[in-house]
Design an enzyme around this catalytic site. Sequence first.
Site, PDB file in Angstrom:
ATOM      1  N   ASP A  33     -13.672  -1.616  -8.054  1.00 18.20           N
ATOM      2  CA  ASP A  33     -12.255  -1.974  -8.126  1.00 18.20           C
ATOM      3  C   ASP A  33     -11.441  -0.750  -7.728  1.00 18.20           C
ATOM      4  OD1 ASP A  33     -10.201  -4.085  -9.199  1.00 18.20           O
ATOM      5  OD2 ASP A  33      -9.531  -2.137  -9.958  1.00 18.20           O
ATOM      6  N   GLU A  35      -7.364   1.005  -7.368  1.00 15.92           N
ATOM      7  CA  GLU A  35      -5.919   0.997  -7.598  1.00 15.92           C
ATOM      8  C   GLU A  35      -5.292   1.697  -6.399  1.00 15.92           C
ATOM      9  OE1 GLU A  35      -4.717  -0.813  -9.903  1.00 15.92           O
ATOM     10  OE2 GLU A  35      -6.682  -1.150 -10.825  1.00 15.92           O
ATOM     11  N   HIS A 175      -5.480  -3.152 -15.068  1.00 14.70           N
ATOM     12  CA  HIS A 175      -5.038  -2.519 -13.820  1.00 14.70           C
ATOM     13  C   HIS A 175      -5.443  -1.054 -13.740  1.00 14.70           C
ATOM     14  CE1 HIS A 175      -2.875  -6.026 -12.430  1.00 14.70           C
ATOM     15  NE2 HIS A 175      -2.251  -6.116 -13.608  1.00 14.70           N
ATOM     16  N   ASP A 180     -11.203  -2.639 -14.936  1.00 10.40           N
ATOM     17  CA  ASP A 180     -11.238  -3.882 -14.171  1.00 10.40           C
ATOM     18  C   ASP A 180     -12.623  -4.127 -13.578  1.00 10.40           C
ATOM     19  OD1 ASP A 180      -8.604  -4.038 -14.818  1.00 10.40           O
ATOM     20  OD2 ASP A 180      -7.836  -4.113 -12.764  1.00 10.40           O
TER      21      ASP A 180
END
Length: 574
Positions: A33, A35, A175, A180
Amino acid sequence: MSAEPVPPARWDEQRSFDELGRPLREVTFCVVDLETTGGSVADGDMITEIGAVKVRGGEVLGEFQTLVNPQTAIPAFIAVLTGITNPMVADAPPISSALPAFLEFAAGSVLVAHNARFDVGFLRHFATQQQLAWPDFEVLDTVRLARHVVTRDEAPNHKLSSLARVFRASTTPNHRALADARATVDVLHGLIGRLGGLGVHTLEELQSYSVKVAASTRRKRHLADRLPHAPGVYLFQDDAGRVLYIGTSRDLRRRVRSYFTASEKRSRMGQMVGLATTVTGITCATPLEAEVRELRLIAEHKPPFNRRSRHPEKVTWLKLTREVWPRLSLVRKVLDDDADYVGPFSSRGAAESSLAALHEVFPIRQCSDRLGRKPSRSACVLAEMERCLSPCDGSIDSSTYAAVVRQVQDNLLRRPDDVVDLIEARMSALSDQERFEEAAVHRDRLADLLRAAARSQRLTALTRCREVVAARREETGAWAVHIARHGRLAAAGVIPPGADAIAYVEGLRQTAETVVAEIGPTPAATAEESERVLRWLEAPGVRLIDVVGEWSCPVQGAGRHLPIVAPPGPRVSA
């Protein structure tokens, strides 16, 4: 046609009889994942955090987490959403350091992400930017799987937070990349658990799963069990032994299984699978051999669910006859009559269009009557329109007429400059008068003629060679060898590791199919087969070992003019 089969590798011999793919419990997944500062690399957005969890058989093997300095300010609303602020990433490594570390961590695994297009898209973008070789990762998207498994009654949408609640994930998505990724691991395991009850036990089945596949179809997946992971041809047959469909693949088992486990959008194929009771596989030494065998088998069996290549005999040729007063005609067969042939055309319409282009330029007769050396008939309307030299009423002598015929022959077989120049001039004049539809008709005619002439010249160049021997190093590192005789694939093989290459090629030549030269541009094979062979010979990396004969095309041939014509499109009617 194949060379002697190469003994299977040791790991091939040790496969179990019922091996259907890679069992999910043995696959290593790297759930990742990211960001970012925004939603698009095209807008200059950057990665701010990478989190990943490596799992196999339900057990966590390792975790990876790093903040990434985006070297740009993080937008305020992103900072509020993720909790990642500019001071937090100030001392973090840049993506040029973080990405190689992640790729090392993920090496050898199947990448998994929730909305994989986003995460993998960012990673691939920065790998390209840094000139890093992107590993050949297989990718699994939990969003796509969830859409087939989780209904609207269970969750209002397929967001990670909603799915985490459905599968009671031990980590709540927030987030942040690692949290995540951990939640996505639980979602992945939940999806796998549900699909296991539906008979999905391998990575291949998981990748191709669709709820749209009927249970009756999925139950037939055992028909692929005996097929090898090798290039070849597969034949679907019904309970009466009739061949329903023929296809080719670089991996027979994987391709055939996809008919029973993936959502087939072609209704005809769904109907075919419903009728099939057996699948026969023919292993081939190389993908080219598989393509050629497919063409030959389709022509032999004419399967009802194959739309292409079923009737290679139904083609049209453009013929310049050999008689006292030669003419152009469209014929179905090439005869041993010393005439000149161009083609074959894929459609009667394209052949008629090419014929019209030639008649626009050369006023040779268009009637089909047999004329004696000294005909004495009435002139037709084409003669009155000055579109025919009118040999029928003695208006022209044979030597003058023969000179025009030689021009036609030269334009068909060697250099089509006369046709191109005159038709381009007419197109230009019509365009100046804003008669664009008429100009388009002339353009289409010229395009059809040039494509057919170029095709015929290329095929003739190959098929007049008694033998062409060539080799190319494949992706596996092995050398594939093909022998073509008069345009027909006569032998195919792969040089075994450590073998004497010269001796192997010579042995392949000795056992290759005997091909006798016949008449026409494609004397020993269909035009489609010779074109497949030609395409492989012209591919990058092919090395010619020997050519018996002269393999050459006219320097001023039709292929030189192909860039001036538009690609095939809707035909404009006159």
